[in-house]
Design a protein around this motif. Sequence first.
Motif, PDB file in Angstrom:
ATOM      1  N   VAL A 287       0.858  -1.140  -0.122  1.00 40.41           N
ATOM      2  CA  VAL A 287       0.351  -0.303   0.134  1.00 40.41           C
ATOM      3  C   VAL A 287       0.827   1.148   0.127  1.00 40.41           C
ATOM      4  O   VAL A 287       2.192   1.544   0.651  1.00 40.41           O
ATOM      5  CB  VAL A 287      -0.759  -0.049   1.257  1.00 40.41           C
ATOM      6  N   TYR A 288       0.642   2.028  -0.734  1.00 39.29           N
ATOM      7  CA  TYR A 288       1.503   3.141  -1.172  1.00 39.29           C
ATOM      8  C   TYR A 288       0.010   4.755  -0.934  1.00 39.29           C
ATOM      9  O   TYR A 288      -1.000   4.833  -1.463  1.00 39.29           O
ATOM     10  CB  TYR A 288       2.573   3.711  -1.829  1.00 39.29           C
ATOM     11  N   GLN A 289       0.054   5.775   0.138  1.00 41.94           N
ATOM     12  CA  GLN A 289      -0.660   6.828   0.493  1.00 41.94           C
ATOM     13  C   GLN A 289       0.416   7.670   0.152  1.00 41.94           C
ATOM     14  O   GLN A 289       1.095   8.415   0.072  1.00 41.94           O
ATOM     15  CB  GLN A 289      -1.331   7.258   1.509  1.00 41.94           C
ATOM     16  N   SER A 290      -0.975   8.787  -0.974  1.00 44.55           N
ATOM     17  CA  SER A 290       0.015  10.499  -0.993  1.00 44.55           C
ATOM     18  C   SER A 290      -1.698  10.854  -1.340  1.00 44.55           C
ATOM     19  O   SER A 290      -2.021  11.402  -1.317  1.00 44.55           O
ATOM     20  CB  SER A 290      -0.120   9.921  -2.688  1.00 44.55           C
ATOM     21  N   PRO A 291      -1.095  11.992  -0.068  1.00 41.24           N
ATOM     22  CA  PRO A 291      -1.637  13.197   0.504  1.00 41.24           C
ATOM     23  C   PRO A 291      -1.795  14.271  -0.662  1.00 41.24           C
ATOM     24  O   PRO A 291      -0.848  14.149  -1.599  1.00 41.24           O
ATOM     25  CB  PRO A 291      -1.000  13.977   1.607  1.00 41.24           C
ATOM     26  N   PHE A 292      -2.990  15.397  -0.883  1.00 41.18           N
ATOM     27  CA  PHE A 292      -3.305  16.208  -2.055  1.00 41.18           C
ATOM     28  C   PHE A 292      -2.801  17.602  -1.007  1.00 41.18           C
ATOM     29  O   PHE A 292      -2.821  18.075  -0.492  1.00 41.18           O
ATOM     30  CB  PHE A 292      -4.541  15.632  -2.513  1.00 41.18           C
ATOM     31  N   SER A 293      -2.532  18.206  -2.429  1.00 38.49           N
ATOM     32  CA  SER A 293      -2.283  19.447  -1.657  1.00 38.49           C
ATOM     33  C   SER A 293      -2.447  20.328  -1.256  1.00 38.49           C
ATOM     34  O   SER A 293      -2.601  21.669  -0.436  1.00 38.49           O
ATOM     35  CB  SER A 293      -1.629  20.188  -3.263  1.00 38.49           C
ATOM     36  N   TYR A 294      -4.477  20.266  -1.526  1.00 39.02           N
ATOM     37  CA  TYR A 294      -5.475  20.367  -0.087  1.00 39.02           C
ATOM     38  C   TYR A 294      -4.960  20.578   1.227  1.00 39.02           C
ATOM     39  O   TYR A 294      -5.148  21.565   2.487  1.00 39.02           O
ATOM     40  CB  TYR A 294      -6.894  20.863  -0.901  1.00 39.02           C
ATOM     41  N   ASN A 295      -3.998  19.440   1.727  1.00 37.93           N
ATOM     42  CA  ASN A 295      -3.669  19.560   3.301  1.00 37.93           C
ATOM     43  C   ASN A 295      -2.857  21.250   3.114  1.00 37.93           C
ATOM     44  O   ASN A 295      -3.082  21.664   4.700  1.00 37.93           O
ATOM     45  CB  ASN A 295      -2.668  18.660   3.405  1.00 37.93           C
ATOM     46  N   GLU A 296      -1.561  21.435   2.374  1.00 38.44           N
ATOM     47  CA  GLU A 296      -0.953  22.415   2.857  1.00 38.44           C
ATOM     48  C   GLU A 296      -1.823  23.539   2.818  1.00 38.44           C
ATOM     49  O   GLU A 296      -1.029  24.435   3.669  1.00 38.44           O
ATOM     50  CB  GLU A 296       0.221  22.628   1.683  1.00 38.44           C
ATOM     51  N   ASP A 297      -2.813  23.686   2.290  1.00 39.30           N
ATOM     52  CA  ASP A 297      -3.657  25.739   2.793  1.00 39.30           C
ATOM     53  C   ASP A 297      -4.380  25.358   4.193  1.00 39.30           C
ATOM     54  O   ASP A 297      -4.738  26.187   4.723  1.00 39.30           O
ATOM     55  CB  ASP A 297      -4.997  25.044   1.893  1.00 39.30           C
ATOM     56  N   LEU A 298      -4.327  24.063   4.917  1.00 40.46           N
ATOM     57  CA  LEU A 298      -4.906  24.040   5.950  1.00 40.46           C
ATOM     58  C   LEU A 298      -3.745  23.741   6.972  1.00 40.46           C
ATOM     59  O   LEU A 298      -2.643  23.657   7.267  1.00 40.46           O
ATOM     60  CB  LEU A 298      -5.318  22.470   6.538  1.00 40.46           C
ATOM     61  N   ASN A 299      -4.695  24.928   8.240  1.00 43.81           N
ATOM     62  CA  ASN A 299      -3.627  24.623   9.611  1.00 43.81           C
ATOM     63  C   ASN A 299      -2.855  23.544  10.039  1.00 43.81           C
ATOM     64  O   ASN A 299      -3.951  22.759   9.385  1.00 43.81           O
ATOM     65  CB  ASN A 299      -3.950  25.910  10.567  1.00 43.81           C
ATOM     66  N   TYR A 300      -2.109  23.502  10.184  1.00 46.68           N
ATOM     67  CA  TYR A 300      -1.050  21.744  10.896  1.00 46.68           C
ATOM     68  C   TYR A 300      -1.606  21.069  11.498  1.00 46.68           C
ATOM     69  O   TYR A 300      -2.914  19.841  11.221  1.00 46.68           O
ATOM     70  CB  TYR A 300       0.069  22.473  10.992  1.00 46.68           C
ATOM     71  N   GLN A 301      -3.213  21.534  12.495  1.00 43.75           N
ATOM     72  CA  GLN A 301      -3.710  20.854  13.280  1.00 43.75           C
ATOM     73  C   GLN A 301      -5.033  20.621  12.953  1.00 43.75           C
ATOM     74  O   GLN A 301      -5.736  19.882  13.443  1.00 43.75           O
ATOM     75  CB  GLN A 301      -4.125  21.830  14.853  1.00 43.75           C
ATOM     76  N   HIS A 302      -5.299  20.849  11.827  1.00 46.05           N
ATOM     77  CA  HIS A 302      -6.792  20.851  11.020  1.00 46.05           C
ATOM     78  C   HIS A 302      -6.403  20.263   9.522  1.00 46.05           C
ATOM     79  O   HIS A 302      -7.505  19.704   9.378  1.00 46.05           O
ATOM     80  CB  HIS A 302      -7.596  21.817  10.785  1.00 46.05           C
ATOM     81  N   ARG A 303      -5.373  19.052   9.907  1.00 51.68           N
ATOM     82  CA  ARG A 303      -5.014  18.395   8.185  1.00 51.68           C
ATOM     83  C   ARG A 303      -5.276  17.373   9.191  1.00 51.68           C
ATOM     84  O   ARG A 303      -5.423  16.381  10.126  1.00 51.68           O
ATOM     85  CB  ARG A 303      -3.652  18.706   8.212  1.00 51.68           C
ATOM     86  N   TYR A 304      -6.041  16.379   8.314  1.00 48.94           N
ATOM     87  CA  TYR A 304      -6.022  14.759   8.132  1.00 48.94           C
ATOM     88  C   TYR A 304      -4.576  14.254   8.159  1.00 48.94           C
ATOM     89  O   TYR A 304      -4.439  12.958   8.912  1.00 48.94           O
ATOM     90  CB  TYR A 304      -7.175  14.714   7.202  1.00 48.94           C
TER      91      TYR A 304
END
Length: 464
Positions: A287-304
């Motif tokens: 299994v390999y997982q890749s986060p999307f760029s939308y995470n970068e627009d959120l504050n650190y504590q609000h990222r999944y």
Amino acid sequence: MKYLLKWPLALVLLLPALSIYSQEEHNEPEGHHEETQEPGHLRDVFRNSHLHGHIRNYFMNTVNRGDLKDYYTNATGGAVGFTTGNYKGFEAGVKGIFTYKTFGNDLGMEDPITGKNARYEYELYDVLNKGNFKDLDRLEELFIRYRFGNSYLTYGKIETEYTPLLNHSDGRMKPFAHRGAWAHLNLGRPHQFNLGWLNGMSPRATTEWFNFEEGLGLFYNGFQPDGHEAHYHEFYPSSGMGIFNYRYRRDNFTFKVYDYYMDKVMNTLWTQVDYEFKDFNLGVQYVYQSPFSYNEDLNYQHRYVQPDENGQVLSSQLSWQQSRLRFAFAYTHAFDSGRFLFPKELGRDNFFTSISRSRLEGMGDVDVLALKGEYAFLKPKLHFGVEMQQILGAQPGDFKYNKYNVDESFQVNTHFRYNVEGFLDGLSFDLLWVYRENQNQKDAESIFNKSNFNQINFVTNFYF
């Protein structure tokens, strides 16, 4: 086992219901039946309909260590589904499910040492509305389906198709349920495809339906890699999840690939190879997982998931089976490239080392070992199985690879299943005994309702 001794009569009087501890791959949805003669009138579509469902009774007792408080409860319920006959390939269906608490102790009573209350027992009812033990009904399915050949298209609130991550996981009174569209394309051996787009969910042990923005993070959010509590609920305006599955099977070789595209969040690619030779079966999952760029627009504590996390897992299993006896050894390694993440609201991971009450989700840089054995008796139809699991490398306080701050652990599951034959065909009894123990942290706060406990699950099921 304190409370088990109090309830021998209750166990005898348990009502029937469904098997809960195995998750199998199904190519046909529940309620499928052979097409009859083409109906000439609308009423014939209903005359050729199919009624199906189950009745279930579930007794659960968690016995914590020493003076820590114990909990027990008994839930009774069932489900009734109706699928119309087939007209020019089309059919429709609806299914409802309900649950009641029939007896048990006060699940809200706090343990005097930790100040916490029941955990697993609440999961038989509604974990989002604790204390409600009566108004627990849910519209589980409402769909229209078109069949052509050995393939079909389904839209609505649908029975969850099996995948290693997104699945039914029917281990409580209410399973996971999903809403959206699904296409099963059977092109004949050796090729098979599944395509899906889901835009809604009703998580296991809940009664309400949610879109993906509402549903992600409904349950405990855990910790971020820097050690601060995570708060990502309702911070992702996700429109849903796309699923692609391809299976190739020829002779003794099977290859499967699953791709899960979760809008705004991440992509998960799951591949699996199985090879059979004589009495042996070798399986490998990667299994390999890749986060999307939308995470970068959120504050650190609000990222999944953090932008620099790439969850990677390699799982393998060698099994041997002869007649009714089977043994298996499994090993899983989660790499230090990031935590393996998949929303608890959508399903449960099914790695070769995953067992009831213990999954890999939320961990990285760990090793998991599992040894399994099972035997099936012919007369009576009795199944006996034992699973032993060891988690190595989980370090409490090392949140970089430990979302839920768990400890290294050792766990043993013992499972009995009896399927009744004859007039009572469809009736089954399941008994699951779970023992779990932390290897390092054994203080009350670390183990209460998490580890160092014995748990009895006795389930009576009746399919119709």
